[in-house]
Design a protein around this motif. Structure first.
Motif, PDB file in Angstrom:
ATOM      1  N   MET A   1       0.845  -1.174   0.000  1.00  0.00           N
ATOM      2  CA  MET A   1       0.000   0.000   0.000  1.00  0.00           C
ATOM      3  C   MET A   1       0.892   1.239   0.000  1.00  0.00           C
ATOM      4  N   LYS A   2       0.585   2.198  -0.864  1.00  0.00           N
ATOM      5  CA  LYS A   2       1.381   3.419  -0.948  1.00  0.00           C
ATOM      6  C   LYS A   2       1.137   4.279   0.294  1.00  0.00           C
ATOM      7  N   ASN A   3       2.204   4.914   0.770  1.00  0.00           N
ATOM      8  CA  ASN A   3       2.089   5.755   1.956  1.00  0.00           C
ATOM      9  C   ASN A   3       1.165   6.944   1.747  1.00  0.00           C
ATOM     10  N   LYS A   4       1.023   7.395   0.508  1.00  0.00           N
ATOM     11  CA  LYS A   4       0.189   8.556   0.214  1.00  0.00           C
ATOM     12  C   LYS A   4      -1.235   8.379   0.757  1.00  0.00           C
ATOM     13  N   TYR A   5      -1.758   7.183   0.670  1.00  0.00           N
ATOM     14  CA  TYR A   5      -3.148   6.937   1.054  1.00  0.00           C
ATOM     15  C   TYR A   5      -3.306   6.061   2.302  1.00  0.00           C
ATOM     16  N   LEU A   6      -2.214   5.630   2.911  1.00  0.00           N
ATOM     17  CA  LEU A   6      -2.279   4.646   3.984  1.00  0.00           C
ATOM     18  C   LEU A   6      -3.269   5.017   5.089  1.00  0.00           C
ATOM     19  N   LYS A   7      -3.148   6.191   5.667  1.00  0.00           N
ATOM     20  CA  LYS A   7      -4.017   6.591   6.776  1.00  0.00           C
ATOM     21  C   LYS A   7      -5.473   6.685   6.320  1.00  0.00           C
ATOM     22  N   MET A   8      -5.690   7.256   5.138  1.00  0.00           N
ATOM     23  CA  MET A   8      -7.047   7.429   4.615  1.00  0.00           C
ATOM     24  C   MET A   8      -7.696   6.066   4.335  1.00  0.00           C
ATOM     25  N   ILE A   9      -6.921   5.138   3.814  1.00  0.00           N
ATOM     26  CA  ILE A   9      -7.454   3.802   3.537  1.00  0.00           C
ATOM     27  C   ILE A   9      -7.804   3.093   4.841  1.00  0.00           C
ATOM     28  N   GLN A  10      -6.944   3.208   5.840  1.00  0.00           N
ATOM     29  CA  GLN A  10      -7.221   2.566   7.127  1.00  0.00           C
ATOM     30  C   GLN A  10      -8.511   3.106   7.736  1.00  0.00           C
ATOM     31  N   GLU A  11      -8.709   4.420   7.685  1.00  0.00           N
ATOM     32  CA  GLU A  11      -9.929   5.027   8.234  1.00  0.00           C
ATOM     33  C   GLU A  11     -11.161   4.592   7.437  1.00  0.00           C
ATOM     34  N   THR A  12     -11.044   4.567   6.137  1.00  0.00           N
ATOM     35  CA  THR A  12     -12.162   4.181   5.277  1.00  0.00           C
ATOM     36  C   THR A  12     -12.526   2.713   5.503  1.00  0.00           C
ATOM     37  N   LEU A  13     -11.519   1.861   5.642  1.00  0.00           N
ATOM     38  CA  LEU A  13     -11.761   0.434   5.878  1.00  0.00           C
ATOM     39  C   LEU A  13     -12.581   0.196   7.134  1.00  0.00           C
ATOM     40  N   LEU A  14     -12.308   0.953   8.189  1.00  0.00           N
ATOM     41  CA  LEU A  14     -13.075   0.804   9.432  1.00  0.00           C
ATOM     42  C   LEU A  14     -14.565   0.977   9.174  1.00  0.00           C
ATOM     43  N   HIS A  15     -14.907   1.950   8.349  1.00  0.00           N
ATOM     44  CA  HIS A  15     -16.316   2.221   8.047  1.00  0.00           C
ATOM     45  C   HIS A  15     -16.914   1.146   7.144  1.00  0.00           C
ATOM     46  N   LEU A  16     -16.181   0.747   6.105  1.00  0.00           N
ATOM     47  CA  LEU A  16     -16.684  -0.285   5.199  1.00  0.00           C
ATOM     48  C   LEU A  16     -16.906  -1.598   5.952  1.00  0.00           C
ATOM     49  N   GLU A  17     -15.976  -1.953   6.814  1.00  0.00           N
ATOM     50  CA  GLU A  17     -16.083  -3.214   7.556  1.00  0.00           C
ATOM     51  C   GLU A  17     -17.260  -3.214   8.529  1.00  0.00           C
ATOM     52  N   GLN A  18     -17.701  -2.028   8.942  1.00  0.00           N
ATOM     53  CA  GLN A  18     -18.851  -1.910   9.847  1.00  0.00           C
ATOM     54  C   GLN A  18     -20.177  -1.745   9.090  1.00  0.00           C
ATOM     55  N   GLY A  19     -20.136  -1.872   7.757  1.00  0.00           N
ATOM     56  CA  GLY A  19     -21.357  -1.751   6.969  1.00  0.00           C
ATOM     57  C   GLY A  19     -21.818  -0.311   6.793  1.00  0.00           C
ATOM     58  N   LYS A  20     -20.896   0.630   6.904  1.00  0.00           N
ATOM     59  CA  LYS A  20     -21.227   2.055   6.793  1.00  0.00           C
ATOM     60  C   LYS A  20     -21.092   2.530   5.345  1.00  0.00           C
ATOM     61  N   THR A  21     -21.636   3.727   5.093  1.00  0.00           N
ATOM     62  CA  THR A  21     -21.559   4.340   3.767  1.00  0.00           C
ATOM     63  C   THR A  21     -20.404   5.333   3.717  1.00  0.00           C
ATOM     64  N   ILE A  22     -19.834   5.485   2.520  1.00  0.00           N
ATOM     65  CA  ILE A  22     -18.723   6.426   2.334  1.00  0.00           C
ATOM     66  C   ILE A  22     -18.999   7.331   1.131  1.00  0.00           C
ATOM     67  N   LEU A  23     -18.398   8.515   1.159  1.00  0.00           N
ATOM     68  CA  LEU A  23     -18.369   9.437   0.027  1.00  0.00           C
ATOM     69  C   LEU A  23     -16.907   9.484  -0.384  1.00  0.00           C
ATOM     70  N   TYR A  24     -16.610   9.175  -1.652  1.00  0.00           N
ATOM     71  CA  TYR A  24     -15.214   9.031  -2.059  1.00  0.00           C
ATOM     72  C   TYR A  24     -15.023   9.343  -3.540  1.00  0.00           C
ATOM     73  N   PRO A  25     -13.776   9.721  -3.928  1.00  0.00           N
ATOM     74  CA  PRO A  25     -13.490   9.969  -5.344  1.00  0.00           C
ATOM     75  C   PRO A  25     -13.255   8.654  -6.065  1.00  0.00           C
ATOM     76  N   THR A  26     -13.794   8.540  -7.283  1.00  0.00           N
ATOM     77  CA  THR A  26     -13.550   7.352  -8.105  1.00  0.00           C
ATOM     78  C   THR A  26     -12.831   7.791  -9.370  1.00  0.00           C
ATOM     79  N   ASP A  27     -12.697   6.889 -10.313  1.00  0.00           N
ATOM     80  CA  ASP A  27     -12.065   7.237 -11.588  1.00  0.00           C
ATOM     81  C   ASP A  27     -13.026   7.986 -12.510  1.00  0.00           C
ATOM     82  N   THR A  28     -14.253   8.182 -12.063  1.00  0.00           N
ATOM     83  CA  THR A  28     -15.202   8.947 -12.881  1.00  0.00           C
ATOM     84  C   THR A  28     -15.684  10.179 -12.116  1.00  0.00           C
ATOM     85  N   VAL A  29     -16.521   9.995 -11.117  1.00  0.00           N
ATOM     86  CA  VAL A  29     -17.089  11.117 -10.363  1.00  0.00           C
ATOM     87  C   VAL A  29     -16.976  10.844  -8.869  1.00  0.00           C
ATOM     88  N   TRP A  30     -17.353  11.815  -8.047  1.00  0.00           N
ATOM     89  CA  TRP A  30     -17.450  11.560  -6.608  1.00  0.00           C
ATOM     90  C   TRP A  30     -18.603  10.602  -6.409  1.00  0.00           C
TER      91      TRP A  30
END
Length: 189
Positions: A1-30
């Protein structure tokens, strides 16, 4: 995992693993996202968008290998995916292991894209499962072209906002194709 996103990915994973919703950038739109294998999390996405569950959603995977875990991938799709350099979503038949309320009930199909955004690629790899991707707007309202255009109703309702507002997205929806036998049908250019 690249250091650029490490902290953000760890925080996001906590929410995904708990069945939560996220707002995030994709390769197309937010986008709005969640665990694509969790029916309850998917229900929350439909609520956020004020959208009927009969409307299917797009799912993101990070590789052809992950794609093959959930659908049978026709050779025509492999060929298209190997040649395209722009975001391309393909509608596949008979998905398995995916939340049932994402799948199109009329014909048992699912739209899936191998994501090309670094953050999304790393997030999905770390999560180990596909995630939902749908534009970050209430159904019927314009698709936001940047983070600053995301509606207050979405910002106030989503469980977690990925702090990458400066990241550029293409501002354009993906091409959507459906492969039926030997025929390739363009659903959205």
């Amino acid at each position: 995992m690249k250091n650029k996103y490490l902290k953000m990915i760890q925080e996001t994973l906590l929410h995904l693993e708990q069945g939560k919703t996220i707002l995030y950038p994709t390769d197309t739109v937010w986008g709005l996202g969640c665990d694509a294998t969790n029916n309850d999390a998917v229900k929350e996405i439909y609520k956020l968008k004020n959208r009927e569950e009969s409307k299917s959603l797009i799912v993101l995977v990070n590789s052809l290998e992950m794609l093959k875990k959930y659908v049978s991938v026709p050779e025509a799709a492999v060929e298209i995916l190997s040649k395209t350099n722009k975001p391309t979503t393909i509608i596949y038949s008979n998905p398995n292991g995916i939340a049932s309320n994402i799948i199109n009930k009329e014909d048992n199909t699912l739209a899936i894209r191998i994501v090309q955004h670094d953050f999304c690629q790393e997030l999905i790899e770390a999560f180990g499962k596909p995630i939902v991707s749908t534009s970050a707007n209430v159904s019927g309202n314009p698709t936001p072209k940047s983070f600053s255009e995301v509606e207050k109703a979405i910002l106030d309702s989503v469980d977690y906002i990925v702090n990458l507002q400066q990241d550029k997205v293409s501002e354009k929806s993906s091409t959507i194709l459906k492969i039926e036998g030997e025929e390739i049908i363009v659903i959205r250019e």
